[in-house]
Each structure stands twice: as C-alpha cells, then as structure tokens.
Write an enzyme that holds these catalytic residues in place. Structure first.
Site, mmCIF file in Angstrom:
data_model
loop_
_atom_site.group_PDB
_atom_site.id
_atom_site.type_symbol
_atom_site.label_atom_id
_atom_site.label_comp_id
_atom_site.label_asym_id
_atom_site.label_seq_id
_atom_site.Cartn_x
_atom_site.Cartn_y
_atom_site.Cartn_z
ATOM 1 C CG ASP A 151 -2.044 1.065 1.065
ATOM 2 O OD1 ASP A 151 -2.304 1.519 -0.071
ATOM 3 O OD2 ASP A 151 -2.630 1.450 2.098
ATOM 4 C CG HIS A 194 -3.153 0.244 9.260
ATOM 5 N ND1 HIS A 194 -4.097 1.203 8.985
ATOM 6 C CD2 HIS A 194 -2.160 0.471 8.362
ATOM 7 C CE1 HIS A 194 -3.712 1.950 7.968
ATOM 8 N NE2 HIS A 194 -2.526 1.534 7.564
ATOM 9 C CD GLN A 262 -2.658 -1.205 4.477
ATOM 10 O OE1 GLN A 262 -3.579 -1.482 3.707
ATOM 11 N NE2 GLN A 262 -2.049 -0.025 4.460
ATOM 12 N NE ARG A 292 -0.601 11.818 4.722
ATOM 13 C CZ ARG A 292 -1.237 10.657 4.717
ATOM 14 N NH1 ARG A 292 -0.933 9.718 5.595
ATOM 15 N NH2 ARG A 292 -2.210 10.414 3.852
ATOM 16 C CG ASP A 294 -2.264 6.754 7.197
ATOM 17 O OD1 ASP A 294 -2.453 7.364 6.135
ATOM 18 O OD2 ASP A 294 -2.526 5.542 7.341
ATOM 19 C CD GLU A 336 -5.241 10.216 5.052
ATOM 20 O OE1 GLU A 336 -5.650 9.926 3.916
ATOM 21 O OE2 GLU A 336 -5.203 9.366 5.956
ATOM 22 C CG HIS A 400 -0.320 9.267 -1.377
ATOM 23 N ND1 HIS A 400 -0.607 10.281 -0.487
ATOM 24 C CD2 HIS A 400 -0.703 8.119 -0.783
ATOM 25 C CE1 HIS A 400 -1.135 9.748 0.597
ATOM 26 N NE2 HIS A 400 -1.203 8.450 0.456
ATOM 27 C CG ASP A 401 -4.444 8.360 -0.561
ATOM 28 O OD1 ASP A 401 -3.950 7.285 -0.960
ATOM 29 O OD2 ASP A 401 -4.477 8.703 0.628
ATOM 30 N NE ARG A 525 -4.588 4.114 -3.454
ATOM 31 C CZ ARG A 525 -4.396 3.757 -2.189
ATOM 32 N NH1 ARG A 525 -4.520 4.646 -1.217
ATOM 33 N NH2 ARG A 525 -4.091 2.517 -1.870
HETATM 34 C C1 GLC Z 1 -4.120 6.799 4.144
HETATM 35 C C2 GLC Z 1 -3.108 6.854 3.040
HETATM 36 C C3 GLC Z 1 -3.448 5.863 1.997
HETATM 37 C C4 GLC Z 1 -3.492 4.502 2.615
HETATM 38 C C5 GLC Z 1 -4.393 4.483 3.841
HETATM 39 C C6 GLC Z 1 -4.148 3.272 4.658
HETATM 40 O O1 GLC Z 1 -5.361 7.176 3.722
HETATM 41 O O2 GLC Z 1 -3.076 8.138 2.508
HETATM 42 O O3 GLC Z 1 -2.568 5.905 0.932
HETATM 43 O O4 GLC Z 1 -3.988 3.604 1.672
HETATM 44 O O5 GLC Z 1 -4.159 5.542 4.707
HETATM 45 O O6 GLC Z 1 -2.942 3.415 5.368
HETATM 46 C C1 GLC Z 2 -8.336 6.692 3.145
HETATM 47 C C2 GLC Z 2 -7.920 6.193 1.801
HETATM 48 C C3 GLC Z 2 -8.522 6.971 0.726
HETATM 49 C C4 GLC Z 2 -9.996 7.000 0.902
HETATM 50 C C5 GLC Z 2 -10.336 7.430 2.274
HETATM 51 C C6 GLC Z 2 -11.758 7.275 2.517
HETATM 52 O O1 GLC Z 2 -7.913 7.986 3.362
HETATM 53 O O2 GLC Z 2 -6.570 6.277 1.659
HETATM 54 O O3 GLC Z 2 -8.231 6.377 -0.493
HETATM 55 O O4 GLC Z 2 -10.568 7.872 -0.019
HETATM 56 O O5 GLC Z 2 -9.682 6.670 3.241
HETATM 57 O O6 GLC Z 2 -12.057 7.693 3.791
#
Ligand code: GLC
Ligand code: GLC
Length: 652
Positions: A151, A194, A262, A292, A294, A336, A400-401, A525
């Site tokens: 991922d 995770h 994950q 950041r 996540d 995020e 990146h998403d 992505r």
């Molecule tokens: C965040 C990251 C994404 C990843 C997800 C799970 O959203 O930006 O790329 O897939 O977390 O870690």
């Molecule tokens: C996480 C993922 C992203 C998705 C989002 C939805 O951030 O990385 O791809 O859009 O979750 O909540």
C-alpha cells in the site's frame, strides 16, 4: 464533588507519587538536573490534561497506573535522548507557536524511491527544493514494509528501521538536520491505525503470544465481524469485500480496514497506546517537524457505528499531542481525515492536530473546473474555511491518494445541486467518460453496491494536458496549462500551507505502466505516482517548453507570495463576484489587503467596476500577477482561466 475535580485530585496525587520515580530513573540514566527541570516543568503544565484524557480512555483498567508510570518513564527516556538541535527547536517553537502561519510556508511531497531512489541521492535535490521555495517536505512512507504490495508503504513493518532499499535510519536523521539547515521542515507519516502483518507485534500475535494478540482485533468466527459490518463502510471494496480478513494460520478473522495485510491496532488496549507513543517519540527524535497522522478517523471502533470519528479517536490524538508538548514540543500533527467536512474539522485544534489536509477545497476546485461554476465552492468556503486560531490548512490539489467528492450534501442542495447525481457526473467527467470532458483520470474503488467511486490521476492529466497533447492542439495545450496555473494560484493565495506533489510543478502526466506490476495493478492510484521526470525537470528554465511554462509561472507565484503578508494564515472572506464563473475572495492582514478574482471558464468574463470598488481597496488598483494597473472605475475583463491579485496601487 464534580467528576472533573475528582479526576484532577487523582491527577495531582498520581503525579506526586510518580515524579520522584521518574526523576530517579532520569538521573540514573545520566540525565542532567537542568534537563530534568525543563521536562518537569512541561510535564506539570500538561499533566492535568494528559491525565484526564488517559483516565477517560483507560481509567477502568486494573493496571492503569502501571501503564501511566511506564509511559512517563518512556517519555523521560525519550527526552534524555532528544538531540540538542531539536531541543533548540523546541524552545524556538514554544516561543513562536504559530511559526507555520507564514507567507513563506510552502510544502512539497514525494516518494523517495520514486523520486530519486535513495535518501543519499535525495540530498542532491535540496537545491531544487529551495528553487521551488519549499519550507516543508513530506517524504512518503519509507520504513520497512512487506515486499510487493505494501500500500505504498502504508503497511509498516517497523517504525524505526528505514526500508533498506531507501537507506538507513541514520541517514534519515542526518537528512532531517540537513533539510532543517536549508530551512525545510521534515514531514513523515505516523501510520498508527494499523501495522503490516509482518510487524514484530503481528508476528508475535501469529505465533500465539496472547499479549500481542490483544494488540489487534482477532475473532474466532464471523459473529463479531458480521455484527460490526452491519454498519461499516468499505474502504477498498474492489480489493476485498468487508473489513475483515481470515487468517488460516491463526484460525482467526483479523480487522483490516484497508488491505488484508494492514492490521488495525486495538487502542482500547493501553499497551497499544503506550507502544505507539514510544514509536511517535522515536520519530520525533529523528528530527521530524510534522507528523502526518494517517487515517485518523478509523482508530477507535464502536459496535453499531461506522467506527469512524469516534470521540475516543480524538482523545487518543489529544493524548499524543500532550505527550508531544512535554517531550518534543517542536512536533506538530497534521490530520489526514478524508471524510465529511464537519468531521475533518473535528480533528483540528492546537490541542489535537494543528494542521489538516483540506480535502474539501481540493475536491471542490476540481468540481469547479468541471462545471465552470463557482457556486458550490464559494458557498462551501464561505462557512467552512475558517479554522480555530493556531491552526492551518494544508491546501493541496491532489495527493498520492484518489480524489473523493467529500462535499456536504446540504451545501450542494443549497445551491441547487443534486449531490448524488453530481458525484456521478464528476466521476464520469474525471474518468473522461462524460462527453466533452478534458480530463484523463481513472476510476478508483468503484463500489458496485453503492455506485460510489473515486478518481485517480496526476494534476496535469486531470486538468486536460494529457488529452490536449494527444490531440496535438496548441490552443487546448495552452488552456490546460492555464487550468494548472489557476488551480495553483488558489492554494497559493487562499491561506494555509500550499502543498505540491513533486512532479506536478513540471506538468507530469499519468503513468500507465503500473498495470504491468502485479503488486500495483489493481490499485489505480499508482497512475499518479510516477517516477521523477528528469527530462521535464531539465526543461524547467526553457520557456518554450511546457514544463518551462508551468514551472516558471509557479515559481514566480510562490516567490511573489512570500512578499505578501496578507496571504498568510487563514483569514479569508469569500465575496460576491456577480459572475457565476468567477471566484472572488479578500485576504487581509493589518493594512495589507488583496482581492483575488479567478475565472474558472474558458471564456472571457467581466467583473463590474462597482464590485471592484466595494471589495478592492481604492479606485486605482494594481494586479500583482500581470504587473499592471487596474482601474476600478470600469469593468474588468478576465481572460480564460485568468486570475488577478489586486492591491491598492499605493501598496506596491
Ligand atoms: C491513508 C493513506 C493511503 C493509505 C491508507 C491506509 O489514507 O493516505 O494511501 O492507503 O491511509 O494506510
Ligand atoms: C483513506 C484512503 C482513501 C480513501 C479514504 C476514505 O484515506 O486512503 O483512499 O478515499 O480513506 O475515507
């Protein structure tokens, strides 16, 4: 007695009990008295809050005070190990907590392996980052992760060991220092929802260690997973249905919100909180300026809910924040949360995350580009842009998403838009299926049950450059470049920290090569995570090339911005433009006032002189972009995708 008073008494009592023990351990480990005093002072200051948060989360656990003591010992140890230059940063940042609210702040993000291969080589690009004006550099996940699909590094196998393909942890620490010397703050991920299934904790759980099995959510049969799934949202439905993965080796279902490798951590277990706090402090001591955070919405599970944005998720982050204030005060958090705008906002405060992605602005800029109408953007911004003092948006155009259409349904209805139909339209538009679309994106995670989908693609490809180049039409190319610049002009002028995905500054297009890599093929992505395009970068000073046109305009805007204090922080007022294609807002700091007008259509648009007189300060204005006077006595015509930054002429 009130609950709060009772808890505060308990807090005071426990501090009295714990402090001497922690002080002793600190001294025994060689800590100097002066260092201890600094720590103790911060600890005393934050303790009422930290204790209350942890008590609320874990106070009913029989071994609560044991965990508390262990946590304090770990914090003291981390302070002891904190390098001197970071302690200096701590003092500096504590004296100026809003240092990031600056017209000089400028972010960039890249994958080290995709950009240049290794940490050692990345140092060679510091001059390039400076040329771009970067003061903030986010390196995408670079720690150990499973080979093959991981991922994009978001399946972390160690929070302390850099992936050997990329370099070493010592090199990372050196780089942090070197970036700092160049005026660039290092940003890294804290992937704390995770771990990968190859992390030591997960391996121990697999081997049957009950302590580590309690780090995760493991279920012997479908009873609990089924009960939870009644209310869960699927995040990666095309990869795997549901949120649980069967592990035949363990004969257990494992909670896996994202990919099956994950494993979600169980924060109801205080040992997990403690373990992750230690990982966080390790990262902080490497020289990370911003973590950041996540996937913040997902860190707490509650039966009967969607297990997103639970109150405990906030408490956990706030507790991490308090720990950082004590042990690594220079450290900031960036949230995020790519969810509903109300929920995004709920993570942002000086006590939680000082910074946050602004997915609403991001999505609505694309929405506006597609519709050529600013009504949803202007309406949403008018009541959703303001943040609490001491906080800032990270304003980006893509990451990146994927891009998801996370606007509020009622905001849409308020301006006459049917939210469901509109999302369908936007997905069709950005995947190029809508007739007349200029965009070349790919669908991401189309969910056959709900009709939901998100969009992948680089900035340039989504803005029309790829299609225009394929068609060989110079006018279409010109229009696409204007769109790219226009979008950047908004994040550069609206307030907060602008963030560029490296490559976008030279117009990098989609890279479809990922489909031939089995580890990436089912994740679109990757289309917008291309390798560094050195050819384009080499053309950046040549104005006859496309990269040159984009790069030179962008760097000019970035440098212009550094001279405009009015563009710092988040005070932004959306104003009427009386033209449905033109976004208008005012930025003001002290005596400096800037009126921004941006035409989101490919046709010239006119703005009445009386609006210029109402919002632009004075009759004689000056457009900082075209570097020419603008008279507010007559209407102003904006060319296709043109934007102006208007100041009174006397302010020049
Ligand atoms: C965040 C990251 C994404 C990843 C997800 C799970 O959203 O930006 O790329 O897939 O977390 O870690
Ligand atoms: C996480 C993922 C992203 C998705 C989002 C939805 O951030 O990385 O791809 O859009 O979750 O909540």
């Amino acid at each position: 007695m009130h609950d709060w008073e009772r808890i505060q008494r308990e807090a005071a009592r426990s501090l009295t009990r714990l402090l001497p023990r922690v002080a002793q351990a600190f001294a025994e480990a060689g800590g100097a008295a002066g260092e201890w005093n600094v720590f103790e002072q911060r600890l005393r200051r934050e303790w009422p809050r930290l204790f209350e948060l942890l008590f609320g989360l874990y106070g009913t656990q029989y071994d609560f005070f044991y965990h508390l003591e262990q946590l304090l010992l770990a914090m003291a140890q981390s302070w002891l190990k904190r390098p001197d230059w970071l302690k200096q940063r701590d003092a500096l940042r504590e004296a100026d907590t809003e240092w990031f609210q600056s017209e000089r702040m400028m972010g960039g993000v890249l994958y080290v392996d995709r950009f240049c291969g290794t940490l050692a080589r990345l140092r060679e690009f510091i001059p390039y980052f400076r040329e771009l004006g970067l003061t903030y550099l986010h390196l995408m996940p670079l720690f150990e992760a499973p080979e093959g699909n991981n991922d994009g590094g978001y399946a972390v196998s160690s929070y302390r060991r850099v992936n050997p393909h990329i370099g070493t942890t010592a090199e990372l620490a050196d780089l942090a220092r070197e970036l700092d010397t160049a005026g660039i703050s290092l940003v890294l991920d804290f992937v704390f929802n995770h771990t990968s299934d190859e992390h030591e904790w997960a391996r121990r759980a697999q081997a049957g260690d009950p302590d580590y099995q309690e780090f995760y959510f493991l279920f012997p049969d479908r009873t609990m997973p089924d009960a939870y799934e009644r209310t869960l949202r699927e995040i990666f439905p095309t990869v795997r249905r549901g949120s649980f993965t069967w592990r035949p080796d363990m004969q257990r279902w494992v909670w896996t919100t994202f990919n099956s490798f994950q494993w979600d951590l169980n924060y109801a277990n205080p040992a997990v909180f403690r373990a992750m706090a230690a990982e966080m402090l390790f990262l902080a001591n490497l020289g990370v300026a911003v973590l950041r955070l996540d996937a913040v919405p997902f860190i707490w599970k509650r039966m009967g809910t969607n297990c997103e944005n639970q109150p405990e998720a906030h408490r956990i982050i706030q507790a991490f924040n308090a720990i950082a204030r004590i042990t690594a005060p220079a450290l900031l958090f960036k949230s995020e949360a790519i969810v509903h705008p109300d929920d995004v906002l709920s993570y942002v405060s000086p006590q939680e995350c000082q910074l946050s992605y602004n997915p609403l602005l991001m999505a609505l800029l694309w929405e506006t580009l597609a519709t050529r109408e600013v009504k949803l953007l202007a309406h949403s911004l008018s009541h959703r842009f303001r943040l609490p003092p001491g906080c800032a948006w990270i304003n980006y155009l893509r990451s990146h998403d994927d891009i998801g259409w996370t606007f509020d349904d009622n905001d849409a209805r308020a301006v006459g838009i049917d939210p469901w139909g509109h999302r369908q339209f936007l997905n069709a538009f950005y995947t190029g299926r809508f007739p007349g679309s200029f965009a070349r994106g790919l669908p991401f995670q189309e969910n056959p049950d709900t009709g939901d989908a998100r969009v992948s693609g680089t900035l340039a490809s989504l803005a029309g450059l790829e299609q225009a180049l394929a068609g060989g039409d110079p006018q279409a190319i010109d229009i696409a470049i204007r769109r790219i610049i226009l979008l950047h002009s908004i994040v550069l002028s609206i307030g907060g920290i602008p963030l560029i995905y490296l490559g976008d500054e030279v117009g990098t297009l989609n890279d479809y090569g990922y489909v031939s890599d089995p580890a990436k093929a089912d994740d679109s992505r990757w289309v917008h995570r291309p390798l560094r395009n050195q050819v384009a970068m080499d053309q950046r000073h040549d104005p006859t090339t496309i990269p040159g046109r984009i790069f030179s305009t962008l760097t000019r805007l970035i440098h212009l911005r550094t001279s405009l204090p009015a563009l710092r922080d988040g005070m932004m007022e959306v104003v009427r433009s009386d033209n449905r294609h033109v976004l208008a807002y005012v930025r003001q700091t002290g005596s400096q006032r800037v009126l921004v007008l941006a035409n989101f259509s490919e046709y010239p648009q006119s703005i009445a002189g009386n609006l210029l007189r109402m919002y632009g300060p004075g009759l004689e204005l000056f457009d900082l972009i075209q570097e020419q006077p603008v008279s507010a006595t007559t209407a102003l015509t904006l060319q296709p995708y043109q934007f102006v930054w208007l100041t009174p002429s006397w302010q020049r």
